[in-house]
Design a protein around this motif. Structure first.
Motif, PDB file in Angstrom:
ATOM      1  N   ILE A 110       3.571   6.189   6.850  1.00 13.30           N
ATOM      2  CA  ILE A 110       1.679   6.087   6.117  1.00 13.30           C
ATOM      3  C   ILE A 110       0.578   7.152   5.750  1.00 13.30           C
ATOM      4  O   ILE A 110       0.264   7.399   4.806  1.00 13.30           O
ATOM      5  N   ASN A 162       8.537   5.319  12.369  1.00 11.81           N
ATOM      6  CA  ASN A 162       7.809   6.118  11.453  1.00 11.81           C
ATOM      7  C   ASN A 162       6.961   6.848  12.249  1.00 11.81           C
ATOM      8  O   ASN A 162       6.427   7.913  12.060  1.00 11.81           O
ATOM      9  N   GLU A 187       8.161   5.734   4.144  1.00 12.61           N
ATOM     10  CA  GLU A 187       7.898   5.184   4.261  1.00 12.61           C
ATOM     11  C   GLU A 187       6.301   5.675   5.531  1.00 12.61           C
ATOM     12  O   GLU A 187       6.191   4.502   6.336  1.00 12.61           O
ATOM     13  N   ASN A 201       6.004  10.262   0.715  1.00 16.47           N
ATOM     14  CA  ASN A 201       5.577   9.528  -0.178  1.00 16.47           C
ATOM     15  C   ASN A 201       6.409   8.971   0.218  1.00 16.47           C
ATOM     16  O   ASN A 201       7.765   7.721  -0.952  1.00 16.47           O
ATOM     17  N   CYS A 208       0.994  -1.191   0.047  1.00 11.39           N
ATOM     18  CA  CYS A 208      -0.157   0.090   0.152  1.00 11.39           C
ATOM     19  C   CYS A 208       0.502   1.465   0.190  1.00 11.39           C
ATOM     20  O   CYS A 208       0.146   2.795  -0.152  1.00 11.39           O
ATOM     21  N   THR A 209       2.393   1.528   0.234  1.00  7.15           N
ATOM     22  CA  THR A 209       2.856   2.546   0.052  1.00  7.15           C
ATOM     23  C   THR A 209       3.347   2.648  -1.073  1.00  7.15           C
ATOM     24  O   THR A 209       4.274   3.488  -1.774  1.00  7.15           O
ATOM     25  N   ARG A 245      -2.906   3.921   0.381  1.00  4.32           N
ATOM     26  CA  ARG A 245      -3.091   3.882   1.386  1.00  4.32           C
ATOM     27  C   ARG A 245      -4.124   4.026   2.740  1.00  4.32           C
ATOM     28  O   ARG A 245      -4.617   3.774   3.157  1.00  4.32           O
TER      29      ARG A 245
END
Length: 284
Positions: A273, A111, A271, A269, A52-53, A245
C-alpha cells in the motif's frame, strides 16, 4: 537526481464510483460500536483496502472539501483499527513459544515482508547497504519492518524503535526478548518524536511510519524537526501513499520535503500500500 517510478495496470474504476464506494464504507465504519478486530470490522477494512489498491488517477489534493473531511476521518479510523489489530496479534504472540517464528500469523505479514524488501533495495541502490544505526519512528506493538530488516537484510545493524504508546512498546519488547541476538540489537523507547532532538543525529537512517503525523500539518512539522536534528548526509525514509491509497494514509509531496535532497519516490502497483520516499539531508 530524484527518480519517480510507478506502473499502470489495465484494470480501472471511474474516480466518482471509487470515491462513492469509499464514502459508503466510511459511513459503515463510523457506525461500528468498536474498531477491535471482528468479522464485521475485518470485512469492512478488507473491502476498503481492496478498493483503494485498484489503480486510479485520483489526485487527493483535488478532492471536494466534504471528501477531504471524510478522508481525514477515515485515516484516523484506519490508524486506530490498525493499532488494535496489531495489538491483538502481538498479545497472542507473546503467549506462545518462539513468537518470532510465527510472525506470519499476522494477516498482512507478507505485505510487510515485501515492503521491507522494497525499502532495503531502495536504500541499497542509494548507498545505504549496512547502516550501523537505524531509527524506526512509530513502530507500534508489532514492529514488523524492524523485525524483517534486522533478521533478513541488516543483520549487524542496531535498531531503536520509537513509539509514543508505552503499552505498544511493552508488548513489542516482550516479543524481541525471546531472541537473545535480536534483543542485543533492538531497543524500544517511549516518546513523542518531537521531543527527541540531538539523539536523532546518532542514526545513519531514519524510517518514518505512515501514520506518524496523521494530517499534513503535523507531518510537515515532524519532517522539519527530523531534518533539523538528523545527521548531515543521513537518509530519511518516509512512507507515503499515492492515488486512492491516500484514503488510507497521509500523502507526502515533494513540496513537503523542502531542504532535503530527494533520492527516490516509488509508488507500488501491487498489494503493497505504501509509497516509499527516500531523502537525504545535505552535507552542507
Amino acid at each position: 537526481m530524484a527518480s519517480v517510478q510507478s506502473s499502470i495496470s489495465e484494470s480501472h474504476l471511474p474516480d466518482e464510483l471509487l470515491i462513492a464506494r469509499v464514502m459508503q464504507i466510511h459511513s459503515s465504519i463510523c457506525k461500528l460500536e468498536s474498531l477491535r478486530p471482528s468479522k464485521q470490522v475485518n470485512s469492512l477494512f478488507t473491502q476498503l483496502v481492496n478498493l483503494c489498491t485498484i489503480p486510479s488517477s485520483i489526485d487527493i489534493t483535488d478532492l471536494p472539501s466534504e471528501v477531504q473531511l471524510m478522508r481525514e476521518s477515515l485515516i484516523q479510523l484506519c490508524g486506530r483499527a490498525e493499532g488494535l489489530l496489531e495489538l491483538q496479534f502481538a498479545n497472542f504472540l507473546i503467549n506462545i513459544p518462539q513468537p518470532l517464528d510465527h510472525l506470519d500469523v499476522f494477516p498482512y505479514y507478507e505485505n510487510y515482508v515485501k515492503l521491507a524488501s522494497l525499502e532495503y533495495s531502495i536504500l541499497y541502490e542509494n548507498g545505504m547497504v549496512q547502516p550501523k544505526r537505524v531509527a524506526f519512528v512509530g513502530s507500534g506493538p508489532m514492529p514488523l519492518t524492524s523485525f524483517v530488516l534486522a533478521t533478513h537484510h541488516m543483520q549487524t545493524t542496531q535498531f531503536v524503535n520509537f513509539d509514543i504508546d508505552e503499552s505498544a512498546n511493552n508488548v513489542a519488547r516482550q516479543i524481541v526478548a525471546t531472541d537473545v541476538e535480536l534483543e542485543s540489537r533492538m531497543k524500544f523507547e517511549n516518546c513523542d518524536i518531537m521531543e527527541v532532538k540531538e539523539r536523532l543525529g546518532d542514526f545513519d537512517c531514519i524510517f518514518l511510519a505512515a501514520l506518524v503525523g496523521m494530517n499534513k500539518a503535523d507531518k510537515v512539522k515532524i519532517l522539519g524537526h527530523v531534518k533539523k536534528y538528523m545527521k548531515a548526509g543521513g537518509t530519511l525514509l518516509v512512507r507515503s501513499a499515492n492515488g486512492a491509497r491516500g484514503f488510507l494514509y497521509p500523502v507526502i509531496e515533494e513540496n513537503d520535503l523542502v531542504g532535503f535532497e530527494i533520492l527516490t519516490i516509488f509508488h507500488p502497483n501491487n498489494e503493497v500500500i505504501n509509497s516509499v520516499v527516500l531523502v537525504r539531508k545535505p552535507l552542507f
